[in-house]
Write an enzyme that holds these catalytic residues in place. Structure first.
Site, PDB file in Angstrom:
ATOM      1  N   ALA A   1     -18.774  41.508  19.175  1.00  0.00           N
ATOM      2  CA  ALA A   1     -19.743  41.635  18.074  1.00  0.00           C
ATOM      3  C   ALA A   1     -20.592  40.396  17.844  1.00  0.00           C
ATOM      4  CB  ALA A   1     -19.017  42.010  16.783  1.00  0.00           C
TER       5      ALA A   1
ATOM      6  N   VAL B   1     -10.323  40.350  24.827  1.00  0.00           N
ATOM      7  CA  VAL B   1      -9.639  41.621  24.531  1.00  0.00           C
ATOM      8  C   VAL B   1      -8.815  42.132  25.705  1.00  0.00           C
ATOM      9  CG1 VAL B   1     -11.282  42.367  22.739  1.00  0.00           C
ATOM     10  CG2 VAL B   1     -11.654  43.058  25.133  1.00  0.00           C
TER      11      VAL B   1
ATOM     12  N   SER C   1     -20.006  55.155  27.690  1.00  0.00           N
ATOM     13  CA  SER C   1     -21.355  55.109  28.270  1.00  0.00           C
ATOM     14  C   SER C   1     -21.626  56.470  28.890  1.00  0.00           C
ATOM     15  CB  SER C   1     -21.408  54.037  29.368  1.00  0.00           C
ATOM     16  OG  SER C   1     -22.548  54.231  30.186  1.00  0.00           O
TER      17      SER C   1
ATOM     18  N   TYR D   1     -17.470  50.433  36.555  1.00  0.00           N
ATOM     19  CA  TYR D   1     -17.907  50.580  35.163  1.00  0.00           C
ATOM     20  C   TYR D   1     -17.766  52.033  34.691  1.00  0.00           C
ATOM     21  CZ  TYR D   1     -21.127  50.108  31.140  1.00  0.00           C
ATOM     22  OH  TYR D   1     -21.684  50.106  29.897  1.00  0.00           O
TER      23      TYR D   1
ATOM     24  N   LYS E   1     -15.435  53.574  31.718  1.00  0.00           N
ATOM     25  CA  LYS E   1     -16.010  54.275  30.559  1.00  0.00           C
ATOM     26  C   LYS E   1     -15.514  55.720  30.472  1.00  0.00           C
ATOM     27  CE  LYS E   1     -18.349  50.825  28.862  1.00  0.00           C
ATOM     28  NZ  LYS E   1     -17.950  50.258  27.564  1.00  0.00           N
TER      29      LYS E   1
END
Ligand code: NAP
Length: 250
Positions: free
Chosen positions: A15, A67, A145, A158, A162
């Site tokens: 963020a 994370v 995504s 990726y 996702k």
């Protein structure tokens, strides 16, 4: 559209900038306290948190955390629960890309993307799970995504990560539905952030030409969908994936 998030706390990963920052801003604009979790420098993270608290007059703090690291995620969620008195909304947004055709993709490219995007999402859900169960309320929204739905050449790592985010979303939605916790995902298309700014002008033009609405989205477009999923108005929606893509993947 404004919602009432007064006296509620949002934990948003990734963020410090981009979509995550827009999400933190949107939730704060509706009165939420915000815990910004990011892997950026302490200075950059604190700058983002100060910008939000000054603009919206809410408590906003920065927590440096990778994370993909389970122990760091555990420590940071415990600290946030202690500092804010609880977590009401978890937004799993942190993500990276290492785009290459599989022909050229190294094992390390695959592992890095899976570890941040998918395992990072698991880590944050796992480390807030009991808290949400005991609370018998809460919102979890993860950023997937459209390539998790459609696949994309050059993004095997990726798109797998996702698609995995959608799988974990639907599974945990079923696990926590009886506890009053909703678990949803958003699937952005082409959103204009640092992540996509790295693309060449030619690739950007090609992407835009394929979008039925003929423009890229803004971080705020994604933040608006996430704020809705966090709101009371979305209390009967769980296990859903909302595309925010100008029609690209329909
Ligand atoms: P961005 O501008 O690159 O921002 C990503 C943020 O995540 C950065 O602040 C970054 O920190 C942080 N981050 C990266 N790895 C992390 C880790 N291991 N632990 C904690 N934080 C970490 O990306 P964005 O475009 O805003 O994307 C946000 C999310 O939307 C991602 O999950 C992305 O996959 C997804 N998404 C984006 C688009 C798009 O078109 N932009 C489309 C579909 C989905 P640093 O400052 O340290 O790098």
């Amino acid at each position: 559209m404004s919602y009432n998030f007064e006296n509620k706390t949002a934990l948003v990963t990734g963020a410090a900038r981009g979509i995550g920052f827009a999400v933190a801003e949107k939730l704060a604009s509706c009165g939420a306290f915000v815990a910004i979790v990011d892997y950026c420098s302490q200075e950059d993270g604190e700058r983002s948190a100060s910008a939000i608290s000054e603009k919206f007059g809410v408590k906003a703090s920065f927590y440096r955390c990778d994370v993909s690291d389970f122990e760091q995620s555990k420590a940071v969620t415990e600290k946030i629960i202690s500092d804010f008195g609880g977590i009401d909304m978890l937004v799993n947004n942190a993500g990276i890309v290492r785009d290459k055709l599989v022909l050229k993709m190294e094992e390390s490219d695959f592992d890095a993307v899976i570890n941040v995007n998918l395992k990072g999402t698991f880590n944050m859900i796992k480390n807030t799970y009991t808290h949400f169960m005991k609370k018998r309320a809460g919102r979890i929204v993860s950023v997937s995504s459209i390539v998790g739905l459609t696949g994309n050449a050059g993004q095997a790592n990726y798109s797998a990560s996702k698609a995995g985010v959608i799988g974990i979303t639907k599974s945990v939605a079923k696990e926590l539905a009886g506890r009053g916790v909703t678990v949803n995902a958003v699937a952005p298309g082409y959103i204009m952030t640092d992540m996509t700014n790295a693309l060449s002008d030619k690739v950007k033009e090609q992407f835009t030409a394929q979008i039925p609405m003929k423009r890229g989205g803004s971080p705020e477009d994604v933040a608006n969908a996430i704020a809705f999923l966090c709101s009371d108005e979305a209390s009967y929606i769980t296990g859903e994936v909302i595309r925010v893509d100008g029609g690209l993947a329909m």
